[in-house]
Design an enzyme around this catalytic site. Sequence first.
Site, mmCIF file in Angstrom:
data_model
loop_
_atom_site.group_PDB
_atom_site.id
_atom_site.type_symbol
_atom_site.label_atom_id
_atom_site.label_comp_id
_atom_site.label_asym_id
_atom_site.label_seq_id
_atom_site.Cartn_x
_atom_site.Cartn_y
_atom_site.Cartn_z
ATOM 1 N N LYS A 191 2.411 0.280 16.108
ATOM 2 C CA LYS A 191 3.651 0.347 15.337
ATOM 3 C C LYS A 191 3.715 1.642 14.537
ATOM 4 C CE LYS A 191 5.937 -2.485 11.773
ATOM 5 N NZ LYS A 191 5.731 -3.663 10.909
ATOM 6 N N GLN A 192 2.563 2.050 14.009
ATOM 7 C CA GLN A 192 2.534 3.220 13.117
ATOM 8 C C GLN A 192 1.124 3.812 13.139
ATOM 9 O OE1 GLN A 192 3.183 0.023 10.092
ATOM 10 N NE2 GLN A 192 2.414 1.583 8.706
ATOM 11 N N TRP B 195 0.836 -1.213 0.000
ATOM 12 C CA TRP B 195 0.000 0.000 0.000
ATOM 13 C C TRP B 195 0.863 1.253 0.000
ATOM 14 C CZ3 TRP B 195 -2.127 2.647 4.905
ATOM 15 C CH2 TRP B 195 -1.223 2.533 5.973
ATOM 16 N N ASP B 196 2.153 1.076 0.291
ATOM 17 C CA ASP B 196 3.106 2.192 0.295
ATOM 18 C C ASP B 196 2.953 3.035 -0.984
ATOM 19 O OD1 ASP B 196 3.897 0.015 1.916
ATOM 20 O OD2 ASP B 196 5.971 0.664 1.969
ATOM 21 N N GLU C 209 0.565 -2.966 12.472
ATOM 22 C CA GLU C 209 0.831 -4.413 12.348
ATOM 23 C C GLU C 209 1.209 -5.063 13.683
ATOM 24 O OE1 GLU C 209 3.729 -4.075 9.225
ATOM 25 O OE2 GLU C 209 2.223 -4.417 7.674
HETATM 26 O O1 IFM Z 1 3.600 -1.510 3.994
HETATM 27 C C1 IFM Z 1 4.512 -1.439 5.040
HETATM 28 C C2 IFM Z 1 3.750 -1.657 6.335
HETATM 29 O O2 IFM Z 1 2.783 -0.662 6.524
HETATM 30 C C3 IFM Z 1 4.708 -1.657 7.499
HETATM 31 N N1 IFM Z 1 5.709 -2.685 7.304
HETATM 32 C C4 IFM Z 1 6.490 -2.485 6.092
HETATM 33 C C5 IFM Z 1 5.595 -2.448 4.854
HETATM 34 C C6 IFM Z 1 6.438 -2.179 3.616
HETATM 35 O O3 IFM Z 1 7.008 -0.914 3.685
#
Ligand code: IFM
Length: 774
Positions: A607-608, A355-356, A498
Amino acid sequence: MTKKMQPVLAYNTGEKDDKSWIITETRFSNTSLGKTEAIFALGNGYMGLRSASEEKYPFEKRGFFVAGTFNKFPGPQEVSELPNAADFLNMEMYLNGQRFDLSMGKIYAYEKSLHLKKAELTRTILWETPQGELFSLEFRRFVSLADKHVVGQKVTIIPLSNAAKITVESGIDGQVTNSGTQHFKEGSKRLLKNRILKLEQETTASGIRFVHFSKHQFRKTTPILDPNHQVVMKRRAVHQHFKAITVEQNESLTIEKISAVYTSLDKDNATEWVEQAQTGFERIDTYDALFEEHAQQWQKIWQMYPIEIQGKDFDQLAVRFAIYHLVCMTPSHDRRMSIGAKGLTGERYKGHVFWDTEIFILPFYILTYPDMARQLLEYRWLSLDGARKKARDNNYEGAMFPWESAWVGEGEVTPLFGDADVVTGEATPVWSGFEEQHISADIAFAVWQYYEYTHDDAFMDAYGYELILATAIFWQSRLEWNDQKSRYEINRVIGPDEYKEHINNNAFTNYMAHWNMQKATEIYHHHLKPEVKLRLEENWQLSHYMAKIENKHHKLYLPQPNTVGIIPQDDTYLSKEIIDLGPYRKVIASLLNTYNMEQVNAMQISKQADVLMLLYLLGDQFSDEIKLANWTYYEPKTLHDSSLSKSAHSLFAATLCETEIAYAIFSDAARIDLGQDLASSDTGVHAASLGGILEAVLFGFGGIQIKQGELHIEPQLPAAWQKLSFRFYWRDCPLQLTIESNRTLVRNDSADIVQFKNGGRLIELAPEKTVFIH
Ligand code: IFM
């Protein structure tokens, strides 16, 4: 008193004209080679080349990747990955019998630099051999933007103490692997016309043919030399050994090595493509001539993205660095390919697309190069077969996009296992391929975002509507009815955070799925031309599924803010234990050295950005109070362990008008690759973070937003900057935005009237006119 070590990376080392264009490694360390191999990597979207040295070192990671050339090694644990292709950079130099090796002897001067303006890598070294002989060496290298197949290297050696006999071993080495996995068959080797080395290989399963060529030219201060040489062929490798060339004291020996790679994926391939490639390569010119053409193409790139920051040279450099890498990693030559999470700079994430691309990189292209954004979305359209297959394999309908994608149509390629579990000692299962389902809605969202900025109806008719409708069909099949609560739910998922697996009703996923289905109903009733409707009816049984989507999506549970305004990230997040994250916020992923995923799942740790990401993407649906309350709650519980996190938080802080907080976080994000942490980029640069930095600049500080389909420009300048200016496109009209401390100007460079809102005012800007705004 201990002497403070100077940082290894220096910024803006150039003269006045080169300011904010150059990054320099000032010290050689053979234990942290990965940093500049990755951040100084060269590329042109067709290929990416890690900037390893000509001479080899034990802790290096050489890497050369050609976009789209995925191969799958047999075995249940294996997935398609981008092969690390043959290494043609390697040149071993023997100076009076002593191998050139910086881990020996003495280094009196050392600089390895990436010059962003012309996309050239240089190394200049003053080196004394262990025998006490002094040599000056200069290395130059580029990956051509003018001819996507070509790479140039130029090495100049000057013996400074006395005359020297110089021997060079150089060639094409197909013995490289992806950390042990060999993706190529043996192949054939040749020396053509006593001058051109050729290695032809094929990937083991996908059958993609590669042909590599290299040729050398030697020159002393003036004449061209034809040194004695011997051809050496080994398994998967062909080299030339150029013997004992005598170079007088203070005389220079220049070695040019020009290499090229072609593959059977190249779209312009005729049947006789290998022969054609060979003829083309024979004609290829000298380093300087090729470099000149390449530099001219880069000049055009910088004219395409005129983003200027005044006030902090580092920030200007960081923006250029991000643009540079996006250009290097974007396969603009072929819509069957997209952007990997590490671009083309490393093996990590296997070249896979996440999704990046849609959520972190696409917005930059939508604003500055809409045709590129369109092409990247076409990759997803071409991938619909794989998404349909994934849905079918999981007993769903419509298009369920893979969490990780490789070749178009291949479907899910997420590996099944990841790093070690600190508690059990076993490999941790990777659940994202099964549970991280929000990607289908993210792609639909990106399609609509592209449409809002461009009004590209032709794209929507051909590709865009289908992507939104097919993903909505998936979601209606994915919903689970909760009889007790009389509502639909989405259970057992992973959201953007995640660190929470197998959770129910992740707010981000539910809201985005709801948005996807709602947009599908709007499109179905108001946007579809009869012929498009007919095609989609045939492809997807549209009317049958639309009835279901319309009926179900109203009843999907959307987690509401609680009494203090907090939107629960999922059904259980808010009831989990809260721990002191202080120590873990200092070192990326350090939490997983103490706890395993099961334990992390049981704590309020993100995590984010997750809820905050939702509040940013669907900002129209939430009030400022709700946004602020959730920021205050979730940010302190976020470890920013994903490189996607900082730029997302900077962007979100900007929407809260917390300009200085946004700037502080932007500064951290800008240092993920470019900062002094010498291990942060070993496995490749962070593509999403680089896109996110640009998003923070354009959408955050530039204040570009769409609300209810209208363009809003609400800029905010961090105190550190005196000026931010850039060009962007709104529905085919180029607009120039210049933000200064005391005034902001918008110039309409198009032939149409442009409307936008600022500070609650509707502004109509006539062609070729400029307006001052707040
Ligand atoms: O897409 C990301 C995810 O959101 C976090 N882990 C790494 C992936 C790839 O950059």
